[in-house]
Design a protein around this motif. Sequence first.
Motif, PDB file in Angstrom:
ATOM      1  N   ALA A  14       0.825  -1.205   0.000  1.00  0.00           N
ATOM      2  CA  ALA A  14       0.000   0.000   0.000  1.00  0.00           C
ATOM      3  C   ALA A  14       0.864   1.262   0.000  1.00  0.00           C
ATOM      4  O   ALA A  14       0.567   2.230  -0.703  1.00  0.00           O
ATOM      5  CB  ALA A  14      -0.929  -0.003   1.222  1.00  0.00           C
ATOM      6  N   ASN A  15       1.953   1.237   0.757  1.00  0.00           N
ATOM      7  CA  ASN A  15       2.808   2.419   0.847  1.00  0.00           C
ATOM      8  C   ASN A  15       3.593   2.667  -0.441  1.00  0.00           C
ATOM      9  O   ASN A  15       3.769   3.811  -0.868  1.00  0.00           O
ATOM     10  CB  ASN A  15       3.763   2.280   2.033  1.00  0.00           C
ATOM     11  CG  ASN A  15       3.061   2.429   3.364  1.00  0.00           C
ATOM     12  OD1 ASN A  15       2.033   3.089   3.453  1.00  0.00           O
ATOM     13  ND2 ASN A  15       3.592   1.809   4.399  1.00  0.00           N
ATOM     14  N   MET A  55      -6.194   1.201   0.103  1.00  0.00           N
ATOM     15  CA  MET A  55      -4.998   1.315   0.954  1.00  0.00           C
ATOM     16  C   MET A  55      -5.306   1.295   2.454  1.00  0.00           C
ATOM     17  O   MET A  55      -4.704   0.501   3.193  1.00  0.00           O
ATOM     18  CB  MET A  55      -4.227   2.582   0.589  1.00  0.00           C
ATOM     19  CG  MET A  55      -3.518   2.512  -0.751  1.00  0.00           C
ATOM     20  SD  MET A  55      -2.707   4.083  -1.120  1.00  0.00           S
ATOM     21  CE  MET A  55      -2.428   3.885  -2.880  1.00  0.00           C
ATOM     22  N   PRO A  56      -6.205   2.149   2.966  1.00  0.00           N
ATOM     23  CA  PRO A  56      -6.472   2.106   4.420  1.00  0.00           C
ATOM     24  C   PRO A  56      -7.020   0.769   4.873  1.00  0.00           C
ATOM     25  O   PRO A  56      -6.760   0.337   6.001  1.00  0.00           O
ATOM     26  CB  PRO A  56      -7.495   3.230   4.620  1.00  0.00           C
ATOM     27  CG  PRO A  56      -7.334   4.114   3.448  1.00  0.00           C
ATOM     28  CD  PRO A  56      -6.972   3.211   2.316  1.00  0.00           C
ATOM     29  N   VAL A  82      -1.536   4.898   9.005  1.00  0.00           N
ATOM     30  CA  VAL A  82      -2.280   5.560   7.940  1.00  0.00           C
ATOM     31  C   VAL A  82      -1.636   6.891   7.583  1.00  0.00           C
ATOM     32  O   VAL A  82      -1.584   7.277   6.412  1.00  0.00           O
ATOM     33  CB  VAL A  82      -3.758   5.756   8.351  1.00  0.00           C
ATOM     34  CG1 VAL A  82      -4.496   6.619   7.328  1.00  0.00           C
ATOM     35  CG2 VAL A  82      -4.458   4.408   8.469  1.00  0.00           C
ATOM     36  N   SER A  83      -1.119   7.592   8.591  1.00  0.00           N
ATOM     37  CA  SER A  83      -0.476   8.878   8.310  1.00  0.00           C
ATOM     38  C   SER A  83       0.783   8.678   7.471  1.00  0.00           C
ATOM     39  O   SER A  83       1.098   9.502   6.610  1.00  0.00           O
ATOM     40  CB  SER A  83      -0.131   9.607   9.613  1.00  0.00           C
ATOM     41  OG  SER A  83       0.951   8.998  10.284  1.00  0.00           O
ATOM     42  N   PHE A  84       1.504   7.563   7.705  1.00  0.00           N
ATOM     43  CA  PHE A  84       2.695   7.311   6.896  1.00  0.00           C
ATOM     44  C   PHE A  84       2.300   7.057   5.446  1.00  0.00           C
ATOM     45  O   PHE A  84       2.974   7.506   4.513  1.00  0.00           O
ATOM     46  CB  PHE A  84       3.468   6.116   7.454  1.00  0.00           C
ATOM     47  CG  PHE A  84       4.794   5.892   6.781  1.00  0.00           C
ATOM     48  CD1 PHE A  84       5.710   6.920   6.664  1.00  0.00           C
ATOM     49  CD2 PHE A  84       5.121   4.656   6.251  1.00  0.00           C
ATOM     50  CE1 PHE A  84       6.936   6.723   6.039  1.00  0.00           C
ATOM     51  CE2 PHE A  84       6.340   4.438   5.618  1.00  0.00           C
ATOM     52  CZ  PHE A  84       7.251   5.489   5.518  1.00  0.00           C
ATOM     53  N   ASN A  85       1.177   6.346   5.253  1.00  0.00           N
ATOM     54  CA  ASN A  85       0.671   6.160   3.901  1.00  0.00           C
ATOM     55  C   ASN A  85       0.308   7.503   3.276  1.00  0.00           C
ATOM     56  O   ASN A  85       0.606   7.776   2.103  1.00  0.00           O
ATOM     57  CB  ASN A  85      -0.557   5.239   3.932  1.00  0.00           C
ATOM     58  CG  ASN A  85      -1.086   4.920   2.550  1.00  0.00           C
ATOM     59  OD1 ASN A  85      -2.040   5.539   2.085  1.00  0.00           O
ATOM     60  ND2 ASN A  85      -0.473   3.953   1.882  1.00  0.00           N
ATOM     61  N   VAL A 129       1.657  10.337   4.168  1.00  0.00           N
ATOM     62  CA  VAL A 129       2.933  11.014   3.943  1.00  0.00           C
ATOM     63  C   VAL A 129       3.489  10.647   2.579  1.00  0.00           C
ATOM     64  O   VAL A 129       3.946  11.504   1.816  1.00  0.00           O
ATOM     65  CB  VAL A 129       3.961  10.634   5.036  1.00  0.00           C
ATOM     66  CG1 VAL A 129       5.368  11.046   4.618  1.00  0.00           C
ATOM     67  CG2 VAL A 129       3.617  11.319   6.338  1.00  0.00           C
ATOM     68  N   LEU A 130       3.444   9.356   2.264  1.00  0.00           N
ATOM     69  CA  LEU A 130       3.995   8.902   0.997  1.00  0.00           C
ATOM     70  C   LEU A 130       3.179   9.432  -0.180  1.00  0.00           C
ATOM     71  O   LEU A 130       3.726   9.748  -1.237  1.00  0.00           O
ATOM     72  CB  LEU A 130       4.068   7.379   0.971  1.00  0.00           C
ATOM     73  CG  LEU A 130       5.048   6.784   1.985  1.00  0.00           C
ATOM     74  CD1 LEU A 130       5.016   5.264   1.925  1.00  0.00           C
ATOM     75  CD2 LEU A 130       6.459   7.293   1.744  1.00  0.00           C
ATOM     76  N   ARG A 131       1.864   9.533  -0.007  1.00  0.00           N
ATOM     77  CA  ARG A 131       1.054  10.177  -1.044  1.00  0.00           C
ATOM     78  C   ARG A 131       1.493  11.632  -1.222  1.00  0.00           C
ATOM     79  O   ARG A 131       1.641  12.123  -2.342  1.00  0.00           O
ATOM     80  CB  ARG A 131      -0.425  10.163  -0.664  1.00  0.00           C
ATOM     81  CG  ARG A 131      -1.088   8.813  -0.596  1.00  0.00           C
ATOM     82  CD  ARG A 131      -2.587   9.027  -0.458  1.00  0.00           C
ATOM     83  NE  ARG A 131      -3.239   7.909   0.217  1.00  0.00           N
ATOM     84  CZ  ARG A 131      -4.525   7.859   0.485  1.00  0.00           C
ATOM     85  NH1 ARG A 131      -5.308   8.861   0.126  1.00  0.00           N
ATOM     86  NH2 ARG A 131      -5.051   6.823   1.102  1.00  0.00           N
ATOM     87  N   THR A 132       1.685  12.313  -0.081  1.00  0.00           N
ATOM     88  CA  THR A 132       2.058  13.724  -0.122  1.00  0.00           C
ATOM     89  C   THR A 132       3.461  13.908  -0.670  1.00  0.00           C
ATOM     90  O   THR A 132       3.717  14.824  -1.457  1.00  0.00           O
ATOM     91  CB  THR A 132       1.963  14.336   1.290  1.00  0.00           C
ATOM     92  OG1 THR A 132       0.661  14.095   1.829  1.00  0.00           O
ATOM     93  CG2 THR A 132       2.200  15.834   1.255  1.00  0.00           C
ATOM     94  N   VAL A 133       4.389  13.040  -0.238  1.00  0.00           N
ATOM     95  CA  VAL A 133       5.752  13.111  -0.775  1.00  0.00           C
ATOM     96  C   VAL A 133       5.724  12.846  -2.279  1.00  0.00           C
ATOM     97  O   VAL A 133       6.396  13.523  -3.063  1.00  0.00           O
ATOM     98  CB  VAL A 133       6.671  12.093  -0.067  1.00  0.00           C
ATOM     99  CG1 VAL A 133       8.001  11.969  -0.792  1.00  0.00           C
ATOM    100  CG2 VAL A 133       6.911  12.527   1.375  1.00  0.00           C
ATOM    101  N   GLY A 134       4.922  11.848  -2.687  1.00  0.00           N
ATOM    102  CA  GLY A 134       4.774  11.591  -4.109  1.00  0.00           C
ATOM    103  C   GLY A 134       4.220  12.806  -4.831  1.00  0.00           C
ATOM    104  O   GLY A 134       4.698  13.181  -5.911  1.00  0.00           O
ATOM    105  N   GLY A 135       3.211  13.449  -4.223  1.00  0.00           N
ATOM    106  CA  GLY A 135       2.672  14.674  -4.799  1.00  0.00           C
ATOM    107  C   GLY A 135       3.705  15.779  -4.871  1.00  0.00           C
ATOM    108  O   GLY A 135       3.758  16.534  -5.845  1.00  0.00           O
ATOM    109  N   SER A 136       4.548  15.871  -3.832  1.00  0.00           N
ATOM    110  CA  SER A 136       5.621  16.865  -3.831  1.00  0.00           C
ATOM    111  C   SER A 136       6.603  16.594  -4.960  1.00  0.00           C
ATOM    112  O   SER A 136       7.049  17.513  -5.657  1.00  0.00           O
ATOM    113  CB  SER A 136       6.359  16.849  -2.486  1.00  0.00           C
ATOM    114  OG  SER A 136       5.489  17.143  -1.424  1.00  0.00           O
TER     115      SER A 136
END
Length: 479
Positions: free
Chosen positions: A267-268, A379-380, A396-399, A401-408
Amino acid sequence: MPGTRPTTRLLPVLVYAALCTAIVSSLGMLLVPTISRELHVSVSTAQWMLTINLLVGAVATPVMGRLSDGPHKKRVLVGALTIILIGSVVAASAPNFTVFLIGRAMQGLTYGIVPVTIALARRYLPTEQATGGISTLSVTVATGIGIGYPLTGIIAGVFDYRVAFWFAAVFVLSAIVIVARVVPAGPDTRVASHAFDFPGAALLGLGLAALLTGVSEGPNWGWGSAAAIGAFVGAAVVLAVWVVVELRSAHPLINLRVLRNGEVLLANATAIGLGTVMYMGLSIGSLIAQAPAETGYGIALPVFWAGFVMFPLSVGSFTANQVIRVIAKRIRMTTLLPVGAAVVTVSSVLLLFAHHALWEILLGMLLFGLGIGSTYAAMPGLIARRVIAEELGSAVSFNQVLRTVGGSFGSAISGAILAANIAPDRHPSATGIDLALVISASACAVVLIALVVNHVVTHAGSATERRTPGAHRAASDPA
């Protein structure tokens, strides 16, 4: 016990609070051309209104996720919404681009709202409602973007971009009021309070900042320059130290040991890959919709109508979430990930080869919504069934985070490509647009191939174990 009884109003209130992320997100990609023009900066510089927002979100999300595992969930949610409110006011009244970026940075806390609402849903909703509630909250952002974009476009088109930010401030204020009234008050007596992992938060923030700065400024510094190499090497070192610190901590910011579970890891990995692709596709699609026809690729929609380009994204993600809630008991969550990634890949390829007509962009956004809605809803569920309740907020927040990092990454990569391909009229060139879409489609194809290979291997392994249970036990039992 006061504050622990679930209410029928809780899930709608949590969804409303999570919609703040969609509303604030709609103030980003859609208004890049407007901010570039109104605050007298280039389009590539204006892209920083996305990057700084996502960067702060990448750091704030694990912090908020860990805090939501503690006894003061409601306090975390109200505090974050208050900071977002202040940031909206700062951005709305900013006299220049620098002050505007400060407001956008404060708005970055919106990305941590969803993990907090998911932790509240699992804690206070009845068991039979919690699974569906978590799935709904997970896709709220993708669904809400299709609503937030048209609203932002209408407001910015009829008035100006500042009124759009004032609207966001009013929306966030209303969310604070209803959260304060409906969400059960703390402290949550079922969980213990632990010392916060300040070293972990500082190291993660510093490492992500160095990494994203290197990606964003690479074209300006030169990819082989000392500054760019130093940023990437520094990020690698700091993040490696962060991993060591987290593994040795009794109560880490993010419990990295959870990643040992294959489904959580899957998922991550999907989150960061599709997060990158989604933001690249959406940001480029938004630019194409508003670019002048003279650029050779633009559709020349005014901002009033450009927001409606994202409406099919909302329809697609909402539809996918409803379908998944029906079939969740008949199909494995791990199967939904490659299916969703396949749909996103189709949409990315479509946008690459067909983006010169409005209907092509609309179809691409609809497919994006269907694919992203499917994967984000799954994913959740994968994480929640493999992680104990006390670790759910962090996991869930780490998941997230990875969405947000990917978006970044997606935002930074798009900005870097566009900055290196600026036409004389200060708009991105057609070459830059095509290159960004090629990278987006290629990255999505890589994610899809990896998910399909994993699914085939996992399915084959499970089938082998079912056929030879005796041999499996003999191999695992000591002689």
